[in-house]
Write a protein that holds these residues in place. Structure first.
Motif, mmCIF file in Angstrom:
data_model
loop_
_atom_site.group_PDB
_atom_site.id
_atom_site.type_symbol
_atom_site.label_atom_id
_atom_site.label_comp_id
_atom_site.label_asym_id
_atom_site.label_seq_id
_atom_site.Cartn_x
_atom_site.Cartn_y
_atom_site.Cartn_z
ATOM 1 N N SER A 276 11.906 -6.678 -12.746
ATOM 2 C CA SER A 276 11.815 -5.240 -12.699
ATOM 3 C C SER A 276 10.651 -4.085 -13.330
ATOM 4 O O SER A 276 10.328 -2.992 -12.459
ATOM 5 C CB SER A 276 13.239 -4.512 -12.683
ATOM 6 N N THR A 277 10.043 -4.953 -14.691
ATOM 7 C CA THR A 277 9.569 -4.348 -15.071
ATOM 8 C C THR A 277 8.170 -3.990 -15.046
ATOM 9 O O THR A 277 6.835 -3.376 -14.436
ATOM 10 C CB THR A 277 10.063 -4.828 -16.345
ATOM 11 N N LEU A 278 7.517 -5.675 -14.207
ATOM 12 C CA LEU A 278 6.122 -5.879 -13.654
ATOM 13 C C LEU A 278 6.495 -5.067 -12.316
ATOM 14 O O LEU A 278 5.380 -4.695 -11.271
ATOM 15 C CB LEU A 278 6.302 -7.387 -13.529
ATOM 16 N N ALA A 279 7.314 -5.692 -10.854
ATOM 17 C CA ALA A 279 7.548 -4.792 -10.240
ATOM 18 C C ALA A 279 7.094 -2.888 -9.655
ATOM 19 O O ALA A 279 6.510 -2.526 -9.040
ATOM 20 C CB ALA A 279 8.544 -5.388 -9.300
ATOM 21 N N LEU A 280 8.096 -2.113 -11.446
ATOM 22 C CA LEU A 280 7.601 -1.170 -11.354
ATOM 23 C C LEU A 280 6.074 -0.919 -12.112
ATOM 24 O O LEU A 280 4.643 0.040 -11.073
ATOM 25 C CB LEU A 280 8.186 -0.688 -12.626
ATOM 26 N N ARG A 281 5.418 -1.441 -12.371
ATOM 27 C CA ARG A 281 4.115 -1.108 -12.751
ATOM 28 C C ARG A 281 3.107 -1.833 -11.521
ATOM 29 O O ARG A 281 2.090 -1.027 -11.639
ATOM 30 C CB ARG A 281 3.244 -2.384 -13.773
ATOM 31 N N LEU A 282 3.609 -3.126 -11.123
ATOM 32 C CA LEU A 282 3.056 -3.067 -9.556
ATOM 33 C C LEU A 282 2.453 -2.090 -8.411
ATOM 34 O O LEU A 282 1.554 -1.070 -8.243
ATOM 35 C CB LEU A 282 3.629 -4.425 -9.207
ATOM 36 N N TRP A 283 3.540 -1.560 -8.427
ATOM 37 C CA TRP A 283 4.047 -0.467 -7.531
ATOM 38 C C TRP A 283 3.496 0.880 -8.493
ATOM 39 O O TRP A 283 2.574 1.675 -7.135
ATOM 40 C CB TRP A 283 5.840 0.105 -7.644
ATOM 41 N N LYS A 284 3.105 1.241 -9.249
ATOM 42 C CA LYS A 284 2.793 2.316 -9.786
ATOM 43 C C LYS A 284 1.442 2.019 -9.649
ATOM 44 O O LYS A 284 0.255 3.077 -9.642
ATOM 45 C CB LYS A 284 3.237 2.602 -11.146
ATOM 46 N N MET A 285 0.922 1.253 -9.834
ATOM 47 C CA MET A 285 -0.639 1.189 -9.664
ATOM 48 C C MET A 285 -1.100 0.669 -8.560
ATOM 49 O O MET A 285 -2.191 0.960 -7.880
ATOM 50 C CB MET A 285 -0.863 -0.713 -10.165
ATOM 51 N N SER A 286 -0.001 0.366 -7.043
ATOM 52 C CA SER A 286 -0.220 0.473 -5.987
ATOM 53 C C SER A 286 -0.611 2.401 -5.252
ATOM 54 O O SER A 286 -1.352 2.521 -4.419
ATOM 55 C CB SER A 286 0.808 -0.275 -5.174
ATOM 56 N N ALA A 287 0.354 2.954 -6.360
ATOM 57 C CA ALA A 287 0.648 3.407 -5.600
ATOM 58 C C ALA A 287 -1.180 4.677 -5.989
ATOM 59 O O ALA A 287 -2.010 5.520 -4.818
ATOM 60 C CB ALA A 287 1.248 4.551 -6.573
ATOM 61 N N HIS A 288 -2.034 4.087 -6.920
ATOM 62 C CA HIS A 288 -3.618 4.543 -7.495
ATOM 63 C C HIS A 288 -4.194 4.196 -5.914
ATOM 64 O O HIS A 288 -4.804 4.925 -6.335
ATOM 65 C CB HIS A 288 -3.361 4.235 -8.760
ATOM 66 N N TYR A 289 -3.807 3.156 -5.951
ATOM 67 C CA TYR A 289 -4.556 2.498 -4.781
ATOM 68 C C TYR A 289 -4.545 3.343 -3.535
ATOM 69 O O TYR A 289 -5.148 2.827 -2.558
ATOM 70 C CB TYR A 289 -4.921 1.065 -4.591
ATOM 71 N N HIS A 290 -3.546 4.253 -3.371
ATOM 72 C CA HIS A 290 -2.810 4.579 -2.428
ATOM 73 C C HIS A 290 -4.222 5.269 -1.149
ATOM 74 O O HIS A 290 -4.898 5.867 -2.155
ATOM 75 C CB HIS A 290 -2.174 5.692 -2.294
ATOM 76 N N GLY A 291 -4.468 5.053 -0.119
ATOM 77 C CA GLY A 291 -5.563 5.246 0.883
ATOM 78 C C GLY A 291 -6.733 4.632 1.069
ATOM 79 O O GLY A 291 -7.277 4.785 1.408
ATOM 80 N N GLN A 292 -6.950 3.695 -0.039
ATOM 81 C CA GLN A 292 -8.153 2.504 -0.511
ATOM 82 C C GLN A 292 -7.919 1.205 0.044
ATOM 83 O O GLN A 292 -6.318 0.391 0.542
ATOM 84 C CB GLN A 292 -8.547 2.342 -2.526
ATOM 85 N N VAL A 293 -9.140 0.113 -0.076
ATOM 86 C CA VAL A 293 -9.006 -0.352 0.330
ATOM 87 C C VAL A 293 -8.287 -1.843 -0.289
ATOM 88 O O VAL A 293 -8.942 -1.080 -1.804
ATOM 89 C CB VAL A 293 -10.203 -1.350 0.471
ATOM 90 N N VAL A 294 -7.580 -2.395 -0.820
ATOM 91 C CA VAL A 294 -7.256 -3.560 -1.903
ATOM 92 C C VAL A 294 -8.212 -4.501 -2.547
ATOM 93 O O VAL A 294 -8.191 -5.324 -1.481
ATOM 94 C CB VAL A 294 -5.394 -3.907 -1.485
ATOM 95 N N ASN A 295 -7.722 -4.014 -3.556
ATOM 96 C CA ASN A 295 -8.505 -5.233 -4.601
ATOM 97 C C ASN A 295 -7.710 -6.102 -5.656
ATOM 98 O O ASN A 295 -6.927 -5.641 -6.413
ATOM 99 C CB ASN A 295 -9.646 -5.204 -5.744
ATOM 100 N N PHE A 296 -7.241 -6.585 -4.358
ATOM 101 C CA PHE A 296 -6.105 -7.894 -5.614
ATOM 102 C C PHE A 296 -6.465 -8.648 -7.005
ATOM 103 O O PHE A 296 -5.365 -8.840 -7.468
ATOM 104 C CB PHE A 296 -5.918 -9.158 -4.572
ATOM 105 N N SER A 297 -7.784 -8.908 -6.990
ATOM 106 C CA SER A 297 -8.151 -9.157 -7.898
ATOM 107 C C SER A 297 -8.741 -8.294 -9.056
ATOM 108 O O SER A 297 -7.202 -8.948 -10.740
ATOM 109 C CB SER A 297 -9.661 -9.825 -7.918
#
Length: 306
Positions: free
Chosen positions: A177-198
Motif C-alpha cells: 500500500s505504501t508503494l501504491a500510494l507513492r505511485l498514485w501521488k507521482m501519477s497525480a503530478h503527471y496528470h495531463g502529461q505523456v507518461v514517462n514510465f522509466s
C-alpha cells in the motif's frame, strides 16, 4: 437499461453509487433479491449456487461486488441458458470490464456491460450550477455532497487510504500500500502529461514494467485513465506513449494536497486539472467512440480525438 440480454453488468469505481442504484431498482421489483458479496452471509447463500438459483428461479437478482466470487460466472451460464429470461441478473462490480471479462468468458453473448462513474457536471446541474464546487470536490457523491470543503477532502483522503489498503487486495492484486500510494501521488503530478514510465520507475526504485503493471491496475479499477495516442500513419515522429489523467478531479486534488479552490488556483496543476475534468466529462457521455490524443515530437497537440 439494455434490452435483449439475460445479464446486465454495471461496472464502476467504489463509492460511485452502484449499490444505491441497485437497491433502488430492487425496491421497485417485488420479486427481486439483492446480494452483497462483500458480506459473509450473502456469500454463504451462494455456496450452492445452482440450488439457490433454482429455489428462486422466478426472481430478479442484483449481485453486488461480483468480482469477489469469480467462480460464480460458470454457474450463471447454466441458469441463464435454462431460464432464458432477459434482465434476470444485474451484476455490479468495482473492477473494469476487461478484468471482469477474464472471469466471465462463459457469459459471452449473454451479458451487456454498462459503465457507471462518479457524477458528471451534467448530472449535478439539477442540484447546482456551481462549476467550481464540482471541479474542486470531484464527482464522487459523498465528496460532492459533503457539508463543506473540509469534510469533502477528509472523505477523499479516507477513500484513497481504504482503496489502497482494502480494495486493491480484495481484487486479488498484491501491491504494497505504501508503494501504491507513492505511485498514485507521482501519477497525480503527471496528470495531463505523456507518461514517462522509466522516470517513474527510477524515482520509485522499481522496474518500468512494474510501473506499467501497477498503472494498468489503477486504470482497470477506474482510478486513472491512460489515454492512448491517436494512431495514424502520418509520421513516424508522433508521440507513442499514453497520457495519464486521474479520472476524478477531487481525488487528484486530494493526492496533491490541495485544501481548497484558492490553493488550486495557485497550483501548477491548475490548467491540467481543468483539462482532465473536461475530458472525463466528455468521455463519460461518449460511449462507443475510439479515443486518443495527438501530439507530434515538436509539440503540436490535440488534447482529445473521438
Amino acid at each position: 437499461m439494455k434490452n435483449g440480454f439475460p445479464a446486465i453488468a454495471i461496472l464502476g469505481p467504489r463509492q460511485c453509487g452502484k449499490t444505491t442504484l441497485a437497491k433502488y431498482l430492487a425496491d421497485q421489483i417485488p420479486s427481486s433479491i439483492y446480494l452483497d458479496l462483500e458480506t459473509d452471509i450473502d456469500r454463504l447463500k451462494l455456496s450452492e449456487p445452482e440450488l439457490f438459483f433454482e429455489a428462486n428461479k422466478n426472481s430478479i437478482f442484483f449481485i453486488d461486488e461480483i468480482q469477489m466470487l469469480p467462480d460464480l460466472f460458470r454457474y450463471l451460464r447454466s441458469v441463464i441458458d435454462k431460464n432464458a429470461v432477459n434482465g434476470q441478473f444485474f451484476l455490479l462490480g468495482s473492477a473494469s470490464r476487461d478484468l471482469v471479462v477474464k472471469s466471465s468468458e462463459s457469459l459471452a453473448g449473454r451479458v451487456a456491460f454498462i459503465e457507471m462513474n462518479a457524477f458528471t457536471m451534467k448530472e449535478v446541474q439539477s442540484v447546482s450550477n456551481d462549476v467550481i464546487k464540482y471541479w474542486y470536490r470531484g464527482g464522487f457523491p459523498r465528496s460532492y455532497l459533503a457539508d463543506n470543503d473540509f469534510l469533502s477532502l477528509e472523505w477523499r483522503i479516507n477513500f484513497i487510504k481504504t482503496f489502497l489498503e482494502r480494495d486493491i487486495p480484495q481484487l486479488g492484486f498484491q501491491i504494497p500500500s505504501t508503494l501504491a500510494l507513492r505511485l498514485w501521488k507521482m501519477s497525480a503530478h503527471y496528470h495531463g502529461q505523456v507518461v514517462n514510465f522509466s522516470s517513474i520507475a527510477n524515482s520509485l526504485g522499481i522496474s518500468h514494467n512494474t510501473v506499467r503493471k501497477y498503472l494498468e491496475i489503477l486504470s482497470e479499477t477506474f482510478m486513472l485513465r491512460l489515454l492512448p495516442p491517436f494512431v495514424a500513419n502520418v509520421s513516424k515522429r508522433l508521440v507513442k506513449s499514453p497520457k495519464l489523467y486521474i479520472r476524478d478531479s477531487g481525488i487528484l486534488h486530494a493526492l496533491v494536497v490541495v485544501d481548497n479552490f484558492n490553493e488550486l488556483m495557485g497550483h501548477p496543476l491548475f490548467g491540467s486539472s481543468w483539462e482532465g475534468m473536461v475530458i472525463e466529462n466528455i468521455l463519460n457521455h461518449s460511449d462507443h467512440w475510439n479515443t486518443g490524443f495527438y501530439r507530434t515530437s515538436n509539440g503540436a497537440e490535440i488534447d482529445l480525438i473521438l
